[in-house]
Design a protein around this motif. Structure first.
Motif, short mmCIF file in Angstrom:
data_model
loop_
_atom_site.label_atom_id
_atom_site.label_comp_id
_atom_site.label_asym_id
_atom_site.label_seq_id
_atom_site.Cartn_x
_atom_site.Cartn_y
_atom_site.Cartn_z
N GLU A 183 31.89 31.06 42.26
CA GLU A 183 30.76 31.77 42.16
C GLU A 183 29.92 32.15 43.54
N ILE A 202 41.96 38.17 34.90
CA ILE A 202 42.65 39.29 35.31
C ILE A 202 43.92 39.40 34.53
N VAL A 230 38.00 35.91 44.63
CA VAL A 230 38.06 36.70 43.99
C VAL A 230 40.07 37.05 44.19
N THR A 276 28.40 46.46 32.52
CA THR A 276 27.31 45.83 32.98
C THR A 276 26.34 47.00 32.19
N GLU A 308 34.08 43.70 36.71
CA GLU A 308 34.05 42.29 35.90
C GLU A 308 34.46 41.48 34.62
N ALA A 342 38.49 42.74 38.89
CA ALA A 342 38.19 41.50 39.18
C ALA A 342 37.91 40.46 38.98
N GLU A 343 38.86 39.49 39.13
CA GLU A 343 38.29 38.28 38.47
C GLU A 343 37.90 37.24 39.34
N SER A 344 37.09 36.70 39.35
CA SER A 344 35.60 35.89 40.29
C SER A 344 36.24 34.67 40.79
N HIS A 381 36.93 37.74 32.75
CA HIS A 381 37.28 37.11 32.91
C HIS A 381 38.34 36.38 33.33
N LEU A 403 42.13 40.76 42.83
CA LEU A 403 41.88 42.13 41.91
C LEU A 403 43.04 42.51 41.46
#
Lengths: 120, 187
Positions: free
Chosen positions: A119, A73, A98, A46, A69, A114-116, A71, A100
């Motif tokens: 949103e 996991i 999420v 990031t 984060e 982490a894959e959310s 896309h 994890l």
């Protein structure tokens, strides 16, 4: 008041070993490295979010997690496992929020993927 | 304890190979292990042992990982006594530079002997009595070394019984005297 930018600083026992982990295994770019003062920084995935490392005689593994984060996991885990990263336990699923996956750096500092799912 | 004794004790607390360089390598607040080790080019175990001793002597506080608020902040913090010793270390360093014979405080009892001579304790027994804990062997060895290095001269006195009188050489008198003044201002 705030400007863009966030740095998470860690005390580490061996800077070279730490940099090897973060650059070779996690593929983060080393942006600062000063062996004489035992300090280094890496870029994360990031922009303006940086991890800093400072060598210390006594290090306690951090229990708070820095969470990266991704896309997907399972795919990310597979990629990191191929580079020698070991994950702790199974993927944890927080419903409607999420997924994890936990791993640690050479000093045992907690890190996560982490894959959310939803949103925020 | 009078001022002269306190000055001698302070100089004694600074002698040895590493105490003075470590104090001079720390900044005002203290320092971290890795930069110190690199700066001093010292083996980690040796630095560790010296820092441990300085902690037990009350010169430094070793912060625990929980006490440090940021990984870049000092691991070792100078106490009030440590700050004073750091100032004293600077005075010793200045004096050594002016004498121009390299480090003298790295030898056990080196600086205290020179200071004792500047307090005009010139006979072997007088020097020995003013330096609490020194052995005749080490005193004799240091006096011989300093004499060989032309930092001190010795004169044979006949009266009341034959003995040597040790004195600082002329070029050494001023820096050592100045050191005694600087250290006296700190004790």
């Amino acid at each position: 008041m705030y400007k863009t930018g966030l740095t998470v600083w860690y005390s580490v026992t061996n800077l070279e070993q730490t940099l090897k982990f973060y650059s070779e295994k996690l593929s983060f770019e080393v942006i600062f490295h000063d062996s004489s003062s035992g300090m280094a920084m890496v870029n994360t995935n990031t922009q303006d979010c940086v991890l800093g490392f400072s060598e210390a005689e006594a290090v306690e593994a951090s229990t708070s997690s820095t969470v990266f984060e991704v896309h997907n996991i399972e795919e990310a885990m597979k990629q990191l496992e191929e580079k020698g990263v070991s994950f702790i336990g199974e993927v944890e699923h927080i419903p409607d929020m999420v997924k994890l996956a936990t791993f640690v750096d050479p000093d045992g500092h907690n890190l996560m993927l982490a894959e959310s799912i939803t949103e925020l | 304890m009078n001022k002269e004794e306190r000055v001698l004790r302070l100089s004694r607390e600074l002698d040895g190979q590493w105490t003075l360089p470590i104090l001079l390598s720390l900044d005002e607040k203290g320092g971290r292990f890795t930069p110190l080790q690199n700066k001093l080019d010292i083996a980690p175990s040796r630095l560790s042992a010296n820092l441990k001793k300085m902690v037990s002597d009350g010169l430094l506080i070793h912060l625990t990982p929980q006490e440090r608020r940021h990984p870049l902040l000092p691991e070792y913090v100078l106490t009030e006594k440590g700050q004073l010793h750091r100032q004293a270390a600077r005075a010793v360093q200045l004096s050594e530079e002016q004498i121009g014979h390299g480090r003298l405080s790295d030898k056990t009892w080196g600086m205290p002997i020179l200071l004792t001579l500047s307090f005009e304790h010139g006979r072997f027994q007088e020097i020995r009595q003013s330096l609490d804990g020194i052995t005749p062997r080490i005193l004799s060895m240091r006096l011989q070394e300093f004499h060989n290095d032309r930092l001190i001269c010795k004169q044979l006195l006949e009266e009341p019984r034959p003995s040597f009188l040790y004195q600082l050489e002329a070029q050494v008198q001023r820096p050592v005297h100045q050191l005694s003044i600087d250290l006296a201002s700190l004790v």
